[in-house]
Design a protein around this motif. Structure first.
Motif, PDB file in Angstrom:
ATOM      1  N   ASP A  11       0.842  -1.209  -0.165  1.00  6.99           N
ATOM      2  CA  ASP A  11      -0.046  -0.110  -0.086  1.00  6.99           C
ATOM      3  C   ASP A  11       0.922   1.278  -0.155  1.00  6.99           C
ATOM      4  O   ASP A  11       1.966   1.097  -0.121  1.00  6.99           O
ATOM      5  CB  ASP A  11      -0.884  -0.041   1.125  1.00  6.99           C
ATOM      6  N   ARG A  12       0.257   2.517   0.177  1.00  9.98           N
ATOM      7  CA  ARG A  12       0.896   3.690   0.106  1.00  9.98           C
ATOM      8  C   ARG A  12       1.989   3.761   1.073  1.00  9.98           C
ATOM      9  O   ARG A  12       2.812   4.558   0.919  1.00  9.98           O
ATOM     10  CB  ARG A  12      -0.034   4.927   0.025  1.00  9.98           C
ATOM     11  N   LEU A  42       7.007   4.173  -4.266  1.00  9.56           N
ATOM     12  CA  LEU A  42       5.777   4.991  -3.828  1.00  9.56           C
ATOM     13  C   LEU A  42       5.744   6.349  -3.994  1.00  9.56           C
ATOM     14  O   LEU A  42       4.956   6.934  -3.693  1.00  9.56           O
ATOM     15  CB  LEU A  42       6.109   4.563  -2.325  1.00  9.56           C
ATOM     16  N   PRO A  72       5.558   1.819  -9.332  1.00  7.81           N
ATOM     17  CA  PRO A  72       4.494   2.369  -8.574  1.00  7.81           C
ATOM     18  C   PRO A  72       3.119   1.864  -9.206  1.00  7.81           C
ATOM     19  O   PRO A  72       3.005   1.465 -10.403  1.00  7.81           O
ATOM     20  CB  PRO A  72       4.479   3.846  -9.014  1.00  7.81           C
ATOM     21  N   ARG A  78      -3.093   9.415  -8.806  1.00  9.14           N
ATOM     22  CA  ARG A  78      -2.107   9.202  -7.257  1.00  9.14           C
ATOM     23  C   ARG A  78      -1.397   8.104  -7.271  1.00  9.14           C
ATOM     24  O   ARG A  78      -2.008   6.971  -7.691  1.00  9.14           O
ATOM     25  CB  ARG A  78      -3.173   9.513  -6.024  1.00  9.14           C
ATOM     26  N   TYR A  79      -0.418   8.166  -6.449  1.00  8.55           N
ATOM     27  CA  TYR A  79       0.557   6.870  -6.075  1.00  8.55           C
ATOM     28  C   TYR A  79      -0.191   6.228  -4.841  1.00  8.55           C
ATOM     29  O   TYR A  79      -0.274   6.888  -3.854  1.00  8.55           O
ATOM     30  CB  TYR A  79       1.981   7.375  -5.873  1.00  8.55           C
ATOM     31  N   VAL A  80      -0.724   4.882  -5.213  1.00 15.53           N
ATOM     32  CA  VAL A  80      -1.435   4.249  -4.027  1.00 15.53           C
ATOM     33  C   VAL A  80      -0.703   3.308  -3.515  1.00 15.53           C
ATOM     34  O   VAL A  80      -1.157   2.584  -2.677  1.00 15.53           O
ATOM     35  CB  VAL A  80      -2.926   4.203  -4.598  1.00 15.53           C
ATOM     36  N   GLY A  81       0.383   2.882  -4.339  1.00 11.96           N
ATOM     37  CA  GLY A  81       1.102   1.763  -3.817  1.00 11.96           C
ATOM     38  C   GLY A  81       2.236   1.270  -4.713  1.00 11.96           C
ATOM     39  O   GLY A  81       2.540   2.016  -5.545  1.00 11.96           O
TER      40      GLY A  81
END
Length: 186
Positions: A11-12, A42, A72, A78-81
């Motif tokens: 996850d992030r 991340l 990523p 958005r970067y979520v993980g």
């Protein structure tokens, strides 16, 4: 093939949320965000690395070595993980390189050969013992540790070898010193 020996989704925050990993942790929820490759992924960067990982905290010699690619995961901009893909430094990988190079390839961690393979038509075998002989001296040599590579070294039995530490976390972590050598008879 480039099939994963270790595949982990985080996850992030870098916490594992899923994995496929024979010999890996039994449960998800472990953190990988402290590894620079995962931390970079991340933040949106693609990064490769080499890790020496042990599931037995009391026995570092049980560590397996992996080539790592961390990428990523993006959702709605958005970067979520991140996804972490690992391939073992094993005989299959050494064999692919040996075939391309026409020479024996060994992978080592400290003074221990962890995998090796020669080219398909190798007629004069350079043994792992002969190939590993210089490792103690090399790993105690400041110049080798700083540069990460040797010159050509004459080996027992009329053979030559070139030694290098891998780039990444596993090369310089105390007790790991992961590298490779390309050796061949003369």
């Amino acid at each position: 093939s480039f099939e994963a020996d270790m595949l982990v989704a985080v996850d992030r925050r870098g916490k594992s949320i899923s994995h496929v990993w024979d010999g890996g942790p039994d449960k998800i929820g472990y953190h990988l965000g402290g590894f620079s490759a995962v931390s970079s992924a991340l933040r949106g960067f693609m990064q490769d690395d080499v890790w020496a990982l042990s599931m037995d905290r009391g026995n570092a010699s049980s560590a397996k070595v992996y080539r790592i690619a961390a990428r990523p995961v993006i959702s709605k901009g958005r970067y979520v993980g991140a996804v972490v893909h690992g391939q073992s430094f094993d005989s299959e990988f050494a064999g692919r390189l040996a075939k391309r190079l026409g020479a024996r390839v060994i992978f080592f961690r400290g003074q221990v050969v962890i995998a090796s393979e020669g080219p398909p038509n190798e007629t004069t075998l350079v043994s792992d013992q002969v190939a590993a002989a210089p490792l103690g001296e090399l790993l105690a040599n400041e110049q080798f540790l700083e540069s990460g590579q040797s010159g050509v070294i004459e080996l027992q039995g009329n053979a030559l070898g070139v030694y290098s530490l891998v780039m990444g976390e596993a090369a310089r972590v105390e007790g790991s010193q992961v590298g490779y050598a390309v050796v061949r008879p003369v």
